[in-house]
Design a protein around this motif. Structure first.
Motif, PDB file in Angstrom:
ATOM      1  N   MET A 182      14.557  35.642 -31.230  1.00 29.23           N
ATOM      2  CA  MET A 182      14.955  34.486 -30.397  1.00 29.23           C
ATOM      3  C   MET A 182      14.441  33.099 -30.865  1.00 29.23           C
ATOM      4  O   MET A 182      15.229  32.004 -31.042  1.00 29.23           O
ATOM      5  CB  MET A 182      14.799  34.515 -28.902  1.00 29.23           C
ATOM      6  N   ALA A 242      16.258  29.834 -32.480  1.00 30.84           N
ATOM      7  CA  ALA A 242      16.321  28.502 -32.006  1.00 30.84           C
ATOM      8  C   ALA A 242      15.575  27.440 -32.974  1.00 30.84           C
ATOM      9  O   ALA A 242      16.006  26.310 -33.144  1.00 30.84           O
ATOM     10  CB  ALA A 242      15.666  28.556 -30.548  1.00 30.84           C
ATOM     11  N   LEU A 256      20.293  29.060 -30.534  1.00 33.22           N
ATOM     12  CA  LEU A 256      19.834  30.033 -29.368  1.00 33.22           C
ATOM     13  C   LEU A 256      20.983  30.872 -29.090  1.00 33.22           C
ATOM     14  O   LEU A 256      20.882  32.180 -28.653  1.00 33.22           O
ATOM     15  CB  LEU A 256      19.182  29.268 -28.290  1.00 33.22           C
TER      16      LEU A 256
END
Lengths: 419, 300
Positions: B76, B80, B215
């Motif tokens: 993750m 991002a 994201l």
């Protein structure tokens, strides 16, 4: 004194001869090509969303062409493949096909287009009279409809109606055994999805008359999220689900349905699951999804088929697709027909091809036949089985019965007004 | 049309819970993409047509990181952070050159990069579709709340998106940086005259927008297949969201995204053949009755 012209070569003809000599030194392939190699043109989809399938078609063709060339070529002439990208657009496919014959001098065509493009290439073949073998179009009408019939075109592909008959009878068997009466369907919203789902439920209900379809979902092609479709199906509480989603859409759907534990709540029949493109990509493949065989190297479970799948993987570092075996079979047919006709002439090959049976790793009984009356492939390995998350992915395949297929296909043709 | 199914669902708590969470999931992912779009428009006055590419890169970055490290959290983070850096570079090197230019020029540059980014993905990861796979921690039975089915992963997804929305909302309205950003959106010349580096703010906002889309892509990667061009359909829906919510409004993006999510999830029950159409119909109604969008006046 008069000068008389001495007999012999005049200045003009000397110049012409020198010119021709220079040409053949500068462009020797012009003379050699016509004598030795035979060019085969192939429009297929090499870019865009289904590029992977087009590439796998080209790969399979090259694998087989290399074998044919090593064994002496097509009736003594080496094959030179000219493969062009149609980008999946029908008008582009037709343009490319025409150019391959008229400009590039291809004497034969392998049409590696999906259904949409294949009809366009078919018209080019009708117009130019060049021998054309369709290798990827599963649309039944391409050969079943007598209006489409031309003596110089053949289809070396599995066919939608065959798949529906086998799938319907297989699913009906499971439905009866497990008492699955309430069904849902979820298929992409375009011609293929609608036709295939319609034919599947037609034969499912024919073999298991008390089946009822209680929910239908038609997500659009290439839709990124299926959550609302998944939850809608869960609400309907069917006992079984049929889907002809394919490729990335199918794997997305499985990933999203998985976290709702959908596969534990109903039997799932996904005709396009058992293809390596989907099987190898899904990370958490649920156990027990029913699927038709697209291409797997373990069905038919013969050493020839396994060896072919391995040879392909060794050369291209990935497993073949459904499109691969069809294209390979087309080259096998061409080689055998050219040998029998002892010629590379399209007309002569076509005469031999109609009704020809050849040995083939993908045949249900080790052979496949190019049926004479409608120029389409029959006798190929076709069946359904359930998936497991690792190789061989579909350990047991229940074979479709070709006798039943022929009977119901004849009936279907009559109902469509084709015969 | 199947109104019986819709009314049947509205009276059943199980169905209501399942369909509402289903709508929230679709809506929250959409919000993350749309809010970046609206933020960039609000501050930079640019319609970033290439925004879907950041969603795509976020998903690919997450997949590769997950396959290398087996860590979902790192995946993750990579999704991002990777897209934030990409956004910054993209803005500084290319977009900053067309700020004063014609809208058509800006659109062309963005569209060129839609194609370029798709091909870059094709070159690096290949043309075939990929799947990241669901982390083992989330491969569990779904929760049953009031009879409705809710997968735990989707709870996490909604939670992360909600936190992002709150942080963003408070950050912009309360913090000093937020105030500077809002000032730059309002009057860049004055902000620049006060000695604040507007280039840095523009780059930062673009990076922030890219990061949020990245994201969203990373969060979607375990449940959606990854292909070059996957950003495009998300982009179209994000545009609908921003048009409904009002260009430049963060609250508008949130409300618009949730409305679209709920329209999809309940619409598929009542109007199975017209679910897509409902979204557009709703957009048309909003445009006709309030052309600036529901929250159009509140410029971010």
């Amino acid at each position: 004194m008069t000068r008389t012209r001495t007999p012999g070569i005049s200045r003009r003809s000397t110049l012409a001869l020198m010119g021709a000599g220079a040409m053949s030194v500068a462009a020797p392939w012009v003379a050699r090509a016509q004598a030795k190699t035979v060019k085969i043109g192939m429009p297929t989809i090499l870019s865009g969303r289904v590029a992977q399938l087009g590439t796998s078609s080209r790969n399979a063709v090259m694998l087989e062409v290399d074998k044919v060339n090593a064994a002496g070529g097509l009736a003594g002439r080496q094959i030179e493949m000219v493969v062009r990208d149609s980008k999946g657009a029908p008008q582009e496919a037709a343009r490319v096909a025409r150019e391959l014959v008229n400009t590039d001098g291809c004497e034969l065509l392998l049409d590696g287009e999906a259904s949409s493009g294949s009809f366009a290439v078919h018209e080019v073949a009708r117009d130019l009279g060049v021998l054309c073998i369709h290798t990827n179009s599963e649309a039944s009408s391409l050969t079943a409809d007598p209006k489409q019939h031309i003596p110089n075109a053949f289809r070396c592909v599995r066919q939608g109606i065959h798949d529906s008959i086998v799938g319907g009878s297989y699913a009906a068997g499971i439905a009866k055994a497990k008492g699955l009466k309430k069904w849902a369907t979820c298929s992409p919203d375009y011609a293929y999805g609608r036709d295939t789902t319609g034919e599947f439920t037609l034969y499912l209900k024919r073999f298991a008359p008390d089946v009822e379809v209680i929910s239908e979902s038609w997500p659009k092609l290439f839709q990124p999220d299926y959550t609302e479709v998944v939850t809608k199906i869960l609400q309907a509480k069917p006992q079984a689900l049929y889907s002809c989603l394919w490729g990335g859409d199918l794997t997305s759907y499985i990933d999203q349905a998985n976290i709702y534990a959908m596969f534990a709540q109903m039997e799932v029949f996904a005709v396009n699951m058992a293809d390596y493109t989907a099987l190898t990509v899904v990370k958490n493949l649920p156990k027990g999804i029913h699927s038709g065989n697209r291409y797997i190297k373990t069905y038919p479970s013969t050493p020839e088929n396994a060896a072919w799948g391995d040879a392909y993987k060794a050369k291209y570092n990935e497993y073949p697709t459904n499109w691969s075996w069809q294209n390979a079979t087309a080259v096998m047919f061409l080689a055998e027909a050219a040998k029998k006709a002892n010629s590379t002439d399209g007309k002569k090959i076509a005469e031999v091809l109609a009704g020809l049976t050849i040995k083939c790793p993908f045949g249900a009984d080790g052979t496949v036949t190019m049926r004479g009356d409608d120029h389409t492939l029959v006798g190929y390995a076709i069946g359904w089985g359930t998936t497991i998350p690792q190789e061989p992915y579909v350990p047991e395949v229940k074979a479709g019965d070709w006798k039943t297929i022929f009977e119901l296909e004849a009936e279907w043709k009559k109902s469509k007004g084709y015969t | 049309m199947d109104l019986d199914a819709l009314t049947g669902c509205l009276t059943s708590s199980a169905c209501l819970v399942t369909q509402t969470t289903s709508g929230l999931i679709i809506g929250m992912l959409l919000f993350l993409v749309a809010v970046g779009l609206t933020l960039i428009f609000g501050v930079l006055k640019i319609v970033n047509f290439s925004h879907g590419a950041f969603y795509m890169f976020g998903a690919y970055f997450a997949m590769t990181t997950y396959h290398l490290t087996e860590s979902f959290a790192l995946a993750m983070l990579a999704g991002a952070a990777g897209t934030a850096i990409l956004g910054l570079i993209f803005e500084r090197v290319f977009m900053s050159r067309v700020y004063g230019a014609d809208v058509l020029m800006q659109l062309l540059v963005c569209y060129a990069f839609v194609l370029i980014f798709d091909d870059v993905v094709r070159l690096i990861w290949g043309p075939e579709f990929k799947s990241m796979g669901m982390p083992a921690a989330f491969q569990v039975m779904p929760l049953f709340i009031a009879g409705g089915v809710v997968p735990p992963y989707y709870l996490l997804l909604i939670g992360v998106a909600l936190v992002a929305a709150i942080v963003l909302g408070i950050g912009l309205s309360r913090s000093r940086i937020g105030k500077v950003i809002r000032a730059a959106a309002h009057n860049p010349g004055m902000v620049s005259a006060l000695g604040i580096n507007t280039g840095l703010i523009y780059g930062g906002v673009f990076a922030l927008g890219g990061m949020l889309a990245g994201l969203a892509g990373a969060l979607a990667a375990p449940v959606r297949s990854l292909t070059p061009g996957m950003g495009f359909s998300v982009l179209i829906e994000s545009f609908i969201v921003t048009v409904i919510g009002g260009m430049g409004s963060i609250v508008g993006a949130l409300v618009g995204a949730l409305l679209i999510g709920l329209i999809r999830s309940f619409g598929s029950l009542g109007f199975p053949l017209f679910t897509e159409g409902l979204m557009y119909l709703f957009m048309v109604i909003v445009l006709v009755s309030k052309p600036t969008g529901l929250f159009g006046k509140e410029a971010a």
